[in-house]
Design a protein around this motif. Sequence first.
Motif, mmCIF file in Angstrom:
data_model
loop_
_atom_site.group_PDB
_atom_site.id
_atom_site.type_symbol
_atom_site.label_atom_id
_atom_site.label_comp_id
_atom_site.label_asym_id
_atom_site.label_seq_id
_atom_site.Cartn_x
_atom_site.Cartn_y
_atom_site.Cartn_z
ATOM 1 N N THR A 121 0.833 -1.209 0.000
ATOM 2 C CA THR A 121 0.000 0.000 0.000
ATOM 3 C C THR A 121 0.862 1.252 0.000
ATOM 4 N N GLU A 122 1.911 1.253 0.811
ATOM 5 C CA GLU A 122 2.824 2.393 0.844
ATOM 6 C C GLU A 122 3.480 2.587 -0.518
ATOM 7 N N LYS A 123 3.933 1.498 -1.116
ATOM 8 C CA LYS A 123 4.593 1.585 -2.418
ATOM 9 C C LYS A 123 3.630 2.108 -3.480
ATOM 10 N N ALA A 124 2.374 1.627 -3.461
ATOM 11 C CA ALA A 124 1.383 2.080 -4.440
ATOM 12 C C ALA A 124 1.053 3.557 -4.243
ATOM 13 N N LEU A 125 0.966 3.984 -2.985
ATOM 14 C CA LEU A 125 0.659 5.387 -2.701
ATOM 15 C C LEU A 125 1.763 6.297 -3.238
ATOM 16 N N LEU A 126 3.006 5.936 -2.969
ATOM 17 C CA LEU A 126 4.130 6.733 -3.450
ATOM 18 C C LEU A 126 4.169 6.767 -4.970
ATOM 19 N N SER A 127 3.831 5.632 -5.590
ATOM 20 C CA SER A 127 3.829 5.571 -7.056
ATOM 21 C C SER A 127 2.761 6.489 -7.649
ATOM 22 N N LYS A 128 1.576 6.470 -7.050
ATOM 23 C CA LYS A 128 0.487 7.325 -7.545
ATOM 24 C C LYS A 128 0.816 8.800 -7.321
ATOM 25 N N MET A 129 1.411 9.133 -6.194
ATOM 26 C CA MET A 129 1.780 10.523 -5.927
ATOM 27 C C MET A 129 2.855 10.986 -6.902
ATOM 28 N N GLU A 130 3.809 10.106 -7.197
ATOM 29 C CA GLU A 130 4.872 10.470 -8.131
ATOM 30 C C GLU A 130 4.313 10.694 -9.529
ATOM 31 N N ARG A 131 3.288 9.964 -9.889
ATOM 32 C CA ARG A 131 2.666 10.148 -11.201
ATOM 33 C C ARG A 131 2.061 11.536 -11.344
ATOM 34 N N HIS A 132 1.714 12.133 -10.219
ATOM 35 C CA HIS A 132 1.156 13.491 -10.228
ATOM 36 C C HIS A 132 2.212 14.523 -9.853
ATOM 37 N N GLY A 133 3.485 14.167 -9.941
ATOM 38 C CA GLY A 133 4.558 15.126 -9.725
ATOM 39 C C GLY A 133 5.050 15.235 -8.299
ATOM 40 N N VAL A 134 4.517 14.421 -7.388
ATOM 41 C CA VAL A 134 4.933 14.476 -5.980
ATOM 42 C C VAL A 134 5.961 13.370 -5.742
ATOM 43 N N LYS A 135 7.187 13.779 -5.416
ATOM 44 C CA LYS A 135 8.269 12.812 -5.241
ATOM 45 C C LYS A 135 8.821 12.866 -3.821
ATOM 46 N N LYS A 136 9.262 11.712 -3.358
ATOM 47 C CA LYS A 136 9.795 11.596 -2.009
ATOM 48 C C LYS A 136 11.245 12.057 -1.971
ATOM 49 N N VAL A 137 11.586 12.799 -0.924
ATOM 50 C CA VAL A 137 12.966 13.218 -0.689
ATOM 51 C C VAL A 137 13.476 12.427 0.506
ATOM 52 N N ASP A 138 14.375 11.488 0.242
ATOM 53 C CA ASP A 138 14.848 10.573 1.282
ATOM 54 C C ASP A 138 16.372 10.666 1.403
ATOM 55 N N PRO A 139 16.880 11.711 2.071
ATOM 56 C CA PRO A 139 18.330 11.861 2.204
ATOM 57 C C PRO A 139 18.918 10.774 3.101
ATOM 58 N N GLN A 140 20.201 10.535 2.925
ATOM 59 C CA GLN A 140 20.907 9.538 3.713
ATOM 60 C C GLN A 140 22.047 10.208 4.479
ATOM 61 N N PRO A 141 22.423 9.635 5.633
ATOM 62 C CA PRO A 141 23.566 10.186 6.374
ATOM 63 C C PRO A 141 24.807 10.275 5.488
ATOM 64 N N GLY A 142 25.450 11.408 5.527
ATOM 65 C CA GLY A 142 26.614 11.644 4.689
ATOM 66 C C GLY A 142 26.314 12.476 3.466
ATOM 67 N N ASP A 143 25.012 12.615 3.128
ATOM 68 C CA ASP A 143 24.643 13.440 1.975
ATOM 69 C C ASP A 143 24.879 14.922 2.290
ATOM 70 N N THR A 144 25.021 15.694 1.256
ATOM 71 C CA THR A 144 25.199 17.136 1.418
ATOM 72 C C THR A 144 23.885 17.791 1.830
ATOM 73 N N PHE A 145 23.950 18.659 2.793
ATOM 74 C CA PHE A 145 22.758 19.361 3.264
ATOM 75 C C PHE A 145 22.308 20.371 2.217
ATOM 76 N N ASP A 146 21.025 20.298 1.846
ATOM 77 C CA ASP A 146 20.442 21.220 0.878
ATOM 78 C C ASP A 146 19.349 22.022 1.577
ATOM 79 N N PRO A 147 19.586 23.306 1.852
ATOM 80 C CA PRO A 147 18.588 24.100 2.592
ATOM 81 C C PRO A 147 17.260 24.253 1.868
ATOM 82 N N HIS A 148 17.247 23.971 0.566
ATOM 83 C CA HIS A 148 15.998 24.077 -0.181
ATOM 84 C C HIS A 148 15.114 22.836 -0.012
#
Length: 210
Positions: A121-148
């Motif tokens: 259900t979670e995977k399907a929800l994310l897929s449907k949201m992405e189809r409408h332009g809504v994408k998940k931002v999932d940073p990982q430890p060590g990634d560069t901090f982006d204030p935006h």
Amino acid sequence: MSDTENKPQDDIETPQDDAVEAEASNDAGEAETELDPVLKLTAELDSMRDKLLRALAEAENTRRRAERDVADARSYAVSSFAKDMLDVSDNLSRAVGSVDEAALADVPDAVKNVVEGVAMTEKALLSKMERHGVKKVDPQPGDTFDPHKHQAVAQIPSDHGTGKIAAVMQTGFVIGERTLRAAMVAVSSGPAAGGSDTAGGSGGNVDVKA
């Protein structure tokens, strides 16, 4: 001998000379009169051409603005609905993350099916949201901090470089090129003094400006 007889022949003005000068003056006046309308029409033509170019440029700018407005409306029309769905996504994500895969080996198949159903259900929800332009931002430890896209809520010591993301508290989402919800993260302040374990060190400072 009279004065008239004593004048040189070239200095004597005759009626014919006056007529020639008058005719030449008339011809020049007529040429000037004919030239003025040409200059006037040329100036009017240049003015009309300038106005036409300006009108065409304004029409093109209006068309581009209209296209941009339509594109923005199409891209961001679901922003309010998407924000409301973030809570659903968070709850599904927490439910899936709370299950230890090793523990699933000893549970009945019915429980396994429920867990798999929640994950799907979670995977399907994310897929449907992405189809409408809504994408998940999932940073990982060590990634560069982006204030935006990231919101720093704390600063803690870690093995990652100073200013890098040390931990992630909550994922974020973007819609198109806009941030729908910034990901909540802790920023690294560098290794702790003495090389002690920094996983949950108390030396972090809360960033009240985040």
